[in-house]
Design a protein around this motif. Structure first.
Motif, PDB file in Angstrom:
ATOM      1  N   TYR A 110       1.479   6.705   2.928  1.00  0.00           N
ATOM      2  CA  TYR A 110       1.468   6.130   4.280  1.00  0.00           C
ATOM      3  C   TYR A 110       2.811   6.330   4.966  1.00  0.00           C
ATOM      4  O   TYR A 110       2.864   6.669   6.160  1.00  0.00           O
ATOM      5  CB  TYR A 110       1.121   4.639   4.239  1.00  0.00           C
ATOM      6  CG  TYR A 110       0.955   4.061   5.623  1.00  0.00           C
ATOM      7  CD1 TYR A 110      -0.216   4.270   6.339  1.00  0.00           C
ATOM      8  CD2 TYR A 110       1.980   3.352   6.238  1.00  0.00           C
ATOM      9  CE1 TYR A 110      -0.368   3.767   7.624  1.00  0.00           C
ATOM     10  CE2 TYR A 110       1.845   2.845   7.513  1.00  0.00           C
ATOM     11  CZ  TYR A 110       0.665   3.057   8.201  1.00  0.00           C
ATOM     12  OH  TYR A 110       0.536   2.569   9.475  1.00  0.00           O
ATOM     13  N   ARG A 113       3.156   9.858   6.022  1.00  0.00           N
ATOM     14  CA  ARG A 113       2.290  10.103   7.180  1.00  0.00           C
ATOM     15  C   ARG A 113       2.947   9.624   8.474  1.00  0.00           C
ATOM     16  O   ARG A 113       2.875  10.291   9.509  1.00  0.00           O
ATOM     17  CB  ARG A 113       0.953   9.397   6.952  1.00  0.00           C
ATOM     18  CG  ARG A 113      -0.158   9.791   7.908  1.00  0.00           C
ATOM     19  CD  ARG A 113      -1.454   9.102   7.498  1.00  0.00           C
ATOM     20  NE  ARG A 113      -2.491   9.320   8.480  1.00  0.00           N
ATOM     21  CZ  ARG A 113      -3.315  10.351   8.491  1.00  0.00           C
ATOM     22  NH1 ARG A 113      -3.203  11.285   7.540  1.00  0.00           N
ATOM     23  NH2 ARG A 113      -4.245  10.462   9.416  1.00  0.00           N
ATOM     24  N   ALA A 271      -4.042   5.708   5.451  1.00  0.00           N
ATOM     25  CA  ALA A 271      -4.096   4.976   6.720  1.00  0.00           C
ATOM     26  C   ALA A 271      -4.919   3.700   6.574  1.00  0.00           C
ATOM     27  O   ALA A 271      -4.685   2.711   7.296  1.00  0.00           O
ATOM     28  CB  ALA A 271      -4.668   5.861   7.816  1.00  0.00           C
ATOM     29  N   ALA A 274      -2.767   0.687   5.661  1.00  0.00           N
ATOM     30  CA  ALA A 274      -1.640   0.423   6.562  1.00  0.00           C
ATOM     31  C   ALA A 274      -1.158  -1.022   6.417  1.00  0.00           C
ATOM     32  O   ALA A 274      -1.952  -1.964   6.564  1.00  0.00           O
ATOM     33  CB  ALA A 274      -2.053   0.695   8.002  1.00  0.00           C
TER      34      ALA A 274
END
Length: 539
Positions: A110, A113, A271, A274
């Protein structure tokens, strides 16, 4: 094939031997492989003109003067990760990331990303990772580096057998003196204006997202005068000859566009994990950083501060250039920790997950106690540690520490779970990972340095020294929570043996343990068997 093997077990055994011999030969040959000789490392440096970025303006506006730095301690994992993510989302010019470990798990993917997203909006992203724990992540990191504005470099990489840690180590047996020396630094800088420094790596277990064990740790948000110094320390590593671009080490398959698509495929699931913005205030009363940033005013404690990092050649330079005694390297972290602790007049408070004081450390403790300085140490118990071999080294010094009058505490996983002050651990074990010190209630150390020979001699480290009674009081309070609510007090019993004390759950007399608490006979026996075999200098 299975039926044929069942009929002829001798032939199956022969094939197994053949495979083993072939693997051993391949590893031996790979052990001769070396790092690339001609490697291009385009030099780059931190941007100096970031005062007009949003983060830069906030940092300047809040500073009492240009010589001071602002700090906010981050003891809770959710707030610490949130701070990093907010810096990534709001950075406009640059992000520099330096870690011992960026795990290929939900937390690591994450964060990578979000770094990719920052690069896509034009932010320069430099990612520097020690190569010890990147096994199996070559495709992920090379795919990240395929994005414009992103560079990924590895410190002291393994040249062969990269798919698994065991094959890496086997392929580098002839180079063992190099590969056991690692970059332990942890640093996160956005726009050369704000940073996060401390003990946390980037992995689930540092942010309360691991089902097996999670760490109690400490970071700090940093703004102001010391941040350019932190950026310059990052640049020293980024441009050193011991760092290699991922492209020079890992085979990257496909075109850049294909690798970027591959990165999307490898990280999209992260994601769904998150992290949520914290809605309550933390242990020190701070709200989520996003609220301060949105309001345009940071709640920070401003003070004078210094930052130090060991030179990269401490780990990997020619033998004649490595410090023989790292405590004698004035720019090093250990030198400055010892300098401040040895100057204590009233009290010194230290937390470390791994504690092996050695002769030098014991002499420092002895001198402090002779001067009447109160000395408190908080470390892991055998039940809490993730490095039982290090515990072998620690327990050799434990009786003498207690005899000298050191107030010694060892973390209790069960008490951590019950207190819930540092989060809800559930079935996961609690472990201490915070590396910190408070001296005379006015000087604070926060960084990556463990108090053991590996940090002293073999690994590079980074740390902050903050001259602030307010930050010292906050950190003392946090460490007090650990010692009182989540640890055993270690003492010598009437017969001179080590005993562990903890409060009774029903309010009765303290409970006294005569064996390493929360452990079984097997783990204690293993320790006894290993104790004579473990060289302290490698712990």
């Amino acid at each position: 094939m299975e039926a044929d093997s069942a009929k002829h077990p001798g032939s199956a055994w022969g094939r197994g031997v053949s495979r083993f011999v072939a693997l051993a030969l391949a590893m031996l040959l790979a052990g001769c492989a070396g790092l690339p000789k001609e490697t291009e490392r385009p030099p780059s440096h931190a941007f100096a003109d970031t005062a007009n970025t949003a983060l830069g303006r906030l940092a300047v506006a809040g500073a009492p003067d240009a010589q001071q730095s602002g700090f906010r301690l981050l003891p809770l994992p959710a707030f610490s990760m949130h701070a990093r993510l907010e810096l990534v989302r709001r950075a406009q010019r640059s992000i520099d990331v330096q870690y011992y470990l960026v795990q290929n798990d939900e937390t690591g993917r994450y964060l990578l990303r979000t770094l990719r997203d920052a690069a896509e909006r034009g932010v320069r992203v430099r990612v520097l990772i020690d190569d010890l724990y990147t096994a199996g992540a070559d495709a992920l990191l090379a795919s990240l580096a395929a994005h414009p504005n992103v560079e990924v470099r590895l410190f002291n990489p393994f040249p062969a057998g990269r798919g698994r840690l065991i094959t890496r180590l086997a392929a580098s047996l002839l180079d063992i003196d190099r590969i056991h020396r690692r970059m332990h630094n942890k640093l996160f800088v956005a726009d050369n204006a704000m940073a996060v420094v401390g003990g946390r790596n980037i992995a689930n277990e540092y942010f309360m997202r691991d089902a097996g064990a999670n760490f109690i740790d400490i970071d700090t948000l940093v703004a102001g005068a010391v941040v350019p110094r932190l950026s310059s320390l990052f640049d020293t590593y980024w441009n050193s000859p011991y760092v290699y671009p991922i492209e020079s080490i890992a085979q990257a398959e496909g075109t850049p566009a294909q690798r970027r698509q591959r990165f999307e495929e490898m990280t999209w699931d992260a994601a769904m994990w998150a992290p949520q913005t914290p809605i309550e205030r933390d242990l020190l009363g701070y709200q989520a950083l996003a609220e301060d940033l949105d309001a345009g005013a940071l709640s920070l404690v401003w003070a004078r501060a210094e930052a130090y990092a060991d030179a990269p050649h401490k780990a990997l330079g020619p033998l004649e250039e490595r410090p023989r005694v790292t405590a004698d390297a004035p720019e090093g972290v250990l030198f400055n920790v010892r300098r401040h602790v040895r100057a204590a007049r009233r009290d010194a408070l230290v937390t470390t997950p791994y504690l092996i004081p050695g002769r030098g450390g014991m002499e420092s403790v002895r001198q402090l106690r002779e001067r009447g300085v109160r000395f408190t140490l908080v470390t892991n118990s055998l039940a809490a540690t993730d490095e039982s071999l290090v515990h072998v080294g620690y327990r050799r010094y434990r009786p003498e520490l207690v005899r000298l009058g050191v107030e010694l505490y060892e973390l209790s996983p069960k008490r951590v779970e019950r207190t819930r002050r540092f989060g809800i651990f559930g079935s996961a074990s609690g472990r201490l990972d915070g590396k910190s010190a408070v001296v005379d209630g006015k000087v604070v150390f926060i960084g990556s340095l463990n108090f053991d020979p590996r940090s002293d001699l073999h690994n590079t480290e980074l740390g902050l020294f903050i001259h602030s009674p307010q930050i010292a009081a906050q950190l003392t309070s946090l460490i007090g929570f650990i010692a009182m609510d989540a640890a055993y007090r270690v003492r010598l019993g009437p017969s001179g043996n080590i005993e562990w004390m903890s409060p009774s759950e029903d309010g009765g007399p303290d409970v006294v343990h005569h064996e390493e608490p929360e452990t079984d006979f097997g783990s204690r026996l293993k320790l006894e068997l290993l104790a004579p075999l473990v060289p302290e200098s490698l712990l």
